[in-house]
Design a protein around this motif. Structure first.
Motif, PDB file in Angstrom:
ATOM      1  N   ALA A   1      -3.095  27.436 133.577  1.00 46.70           N
ATOM      2  CA  ALA A   1      -4.457  27.597 134.106  1.00 46.70           C
ATOM      3  C   ALA A   1      -4.600  28.922 134.851  1.00 46.70           C
ATOM      4  O   ALA A   1      -5.580  29.659 134.646  1.00 46.70           O
ATOM      5  CB  ALA A   1      -4.807  26.426 135.026  1.00 46.70           C
TER       6      ALA A   1
ATOM      7  N   HIS B   1      -4.550  31.766 132.415  1.00 53.84           N
ATOM      8  CA  HIS B   1      -5.840  31.854 131.720  1.00 53.84           C
ATOM      9  C   HIS B   1      -6.896  32.499 132.627  1.00 53.84           C
ATOM     10  O   HIS B   1      -7.691  33.331 132.181  1.00 53.84           O
ATOM     11  CB  HIS B   1      -6.284  30.470 131.266  1.00 53.84           C
ATOM     12  CG  HIS B   1      -7.366  30.485 130.245  1.00 53.84           C
ATOM     13  ND1 HIS B   1      -7.787  29.363 129.592  1.00 53.84           N
ATOM     14  CD2 HIS B   1      -8.152  31.483 129.755  1.00 53.84           C
ATOM     15  CE1 HIS B   1      -8.761  29.667 128.751  1.00 53.84           C
ATOM     16  NE2 HIS B   1      -9.002  30.954 128.844  1.00 53.84           N
TER      17      HIS B   1
ATOM     18  N   THR C   1      -8.765  35.933 131.803  1.00 52.06           N
ATOM     19  CA  THR C   1     -10.226  35.987 131.777  1.00 52.06           C
ATOM     20  C   THR C   1     -10.745  37.066 132.719  1.00 52.06           C
ATOM     21  O   THR C   1     -11.602  37.879 132.342  1.00 52.06           O
ATOM     22  CB  THR C   1     -10.823  34.614 132.153  1.00 52.06           C
ATOM     23  OG1 THR C   1     -10.342  33.636 131.217  1.00 52.06           O
ATOM     24  CG2 THR C   1     -12.333  34.629 132.124  1.00 52.06           C
TER      25      THR C   1
ATOM     26  N   SER D   1     -17.764  28.898 138.761  1.00 47.92           N
ATOM     27  CA  SER D   1     -18.298  27.986 137.740  1.00 47.92           C
ATOM     28  C   SER D   1     -18.128  28.575 136.341  1.00 47.92           C
ATOM     29  O   SER D   1     -17.819  27.850 135.394  1.00 47.92           O
ATOM     30  CB  SER D   1     -19.760  27.632 138.020  1.00 47.92           C
ATOM     31  OG  SER D   1     -20.557  28.781 138.030  1.00 47.92           O
TER      32      SER D   1
ATOM     33  N   ALA E   1     -14.459  28.087 135.497  1.00 46.02           N
ATOM     34  CA  ALA E   1     -14.159  26.684 135.196  1.00 46.02           C
ATOM     35  C   ALA E   1     -14.608  26.339 133.783  1.00 46.02           C
ATOM     36  O   ALA E   1     -13.893  25.661 133.039  1.00 46.02           O
ATOM     37  CB  ALA E   1     -14.831  25.768 136.213  1.00 46.02           C
ATOM     38  N   GLU E   2     -15.772  26.825 133.416  1.00 45.71           N
ATOM     39  CA  GLU E   2     -16.273  26.575 132.061  1.00 45.71           C
ATOM     40  C   GLU E   2     -15.394  27.262 131.020  1.00 45.71           C
ATOM     41  O   GLU E   2     -15.060  26.678 129.992  1.00 45.71           O
ATOM     42  CB  GLU E   2     -17.709  27.091 131.951  1.00 45.71           C
ATOM     43  CG  GLU E   2     -18.358  26.816 130.611  1.00 45.71           C
ATOM     44  CD  GLU E   2     -19.797  27.309 130.581  1.00 45.71           C
ATOM     45  OE1 GLU E   2     -20.147  27.984 129.598  1.00 45.71           O
ATOM     46  OE2 GLU E   2     -20.545  27.023 131.541  1.00 45.71           O
ATOM     47  N   ARG E   3     -14.995  28.472 131.310  1.00 46.05           N
ATOM     48  CA  ARG E   3     -14.213  29.255 130.349  1.00 46.05           C
ATOM     49  C   ARG E   3     -12.803  28.706 130.163  1.00 46.05           C
ATOM     50  O   ARG E   3     -12.292  28.651 129.059  1.00 46.05           O
ATOM     51  CB  ARG E   3     -14.168  30.696 130.836  1.00 46.05           C
ATOM     52  CG  ARG E   3     -13.515  31.673 129.929  1.00 46.05           C
ATOM     53  CD  ARG E   3     -14.525  32.440 129.099  1.00 46.05           C
ATOM     54  NE  ARG E   3     -13.859  33.355 128.202  1.00 46.05           N
ATOM     55  CZ  ARG E   3     -13.761  34.654 128.401  1.00 46.05           C
ATOM     56  NH1 ARG E   3     -14.328  35.204 129.462  1.00 46.05           N
ATOM     57  NH2 ARG E   3     -13.123  35.403 127.539  1.00 46.05           N
ATOM     58  N   VAL E   4     -12.153  28.317 131.263  1.00 48.15           N
ATOM     59  CA  VAL E   4     -10.770  27.845 131.166  1.00 48.15           C
ATOM     60  C   VAL E   4     -10.674  26.337 130.972  1.00 48.15           C
ATOM     61  O   VAL E   4      -9.591  25.802 130.778  1.00 48.15           O
ATOM     62  CB  VAL E   4      -9.906  28.293 132.373  1.00 48.15           C
ATOM     63  CG1 VAL E   4      -9.924  29.789 132.532  1.00 48.15           C
ATOM     64  CG2 VAL E   4     -10.329  27.609 133.648  1.00 48.15           C
ATOM     65  N   GLY E   5     -11.804  25.658 131.047  1.00 52.13           N
ATOM     66  CA  GLY E   5     -11.806  24.216 130.810  1.00 52.13           C
ATOM     67  C   GLY E   5     -11.230  23.411 131.950  1.00 52.13           C
ATOM     68  O   GLY E   5     -10.654  22.349 131.730  1.00 52.13           O
ATOM     69  N   GLY E   6     -11.391  23.887 133.164  1.00 55.21           N
ATOM     70  CA  GLY E   6     -10.859  23.167 134.316  1.00 55.21           C
ATOM     71  C   GLY E   6     -11.968  22.647 135.207  1.00 55.21           C
ATOM     72  O   GLY E   6     -13.104  23.092 135.131  1.00 55.21           O
TER      73      GLY E   6
END
Length: 117
Positions: free
Chosen positions: A28, A31, A35, A44, A47-52
């Motif tokens: 994470a 990533h 990014t 936010s 979080a959306e980009r890394v899926g967390g």
């Protein structure tokens, strides 16, 4: 045995390097660094980009910030994160590109994972 003309790094330098690699050992956080190496973002968006989950990404950012790898700035009510150590960001981009491009690192497949790294 290969010899080099440069002196061995100090224990302090090796400890700091191990600390950075330890932080980046989390997929994470790696990533997030990858990014941010491509442009700044708020939590936010990350979080959306890394899926967390937002709280988890915030905790990862806090650790990266404490280590001096990322920094933040306020834009009104929004906090934007960006890379604070471009050399580490370049290393992350290089490694991800190398591995993502199908280039195999020396040794048996999966050896690093098998060693518990």
């Amino acid at each position: 045995m290969t010899t080099t003309s440069s002196a061995d790094p100090s224990a302090e330098v090796l400890g700091e390097a191990a600390g950075v690699f330890g932080l980046l050992a989390s997929p994470a956080r790696l990533h997030i660094m990858w990014t941010l190496s491509h442009g700044e973002s708020d939590v936010s968006g990350l979080a959306e980009r890394v899926g967390g989950a937002l709280p988890a990404v915030s905790q990862h950012l806090a650790k990266l910030k404490l280590a001096g790898l990322v920094r933040s700035r306020r834009e009104g009510r929004r906090v934007v994160y960006l890379v604070d150590d471009p050399d580490v960001a370049q290393m992350v981009r290089w490694l991800v590109a190398r591995l993502g491009g199908g280039v195999k690192l020396p040794g048996p497949s999966g050896l690093v994972r098998d060693l518990g790294a």
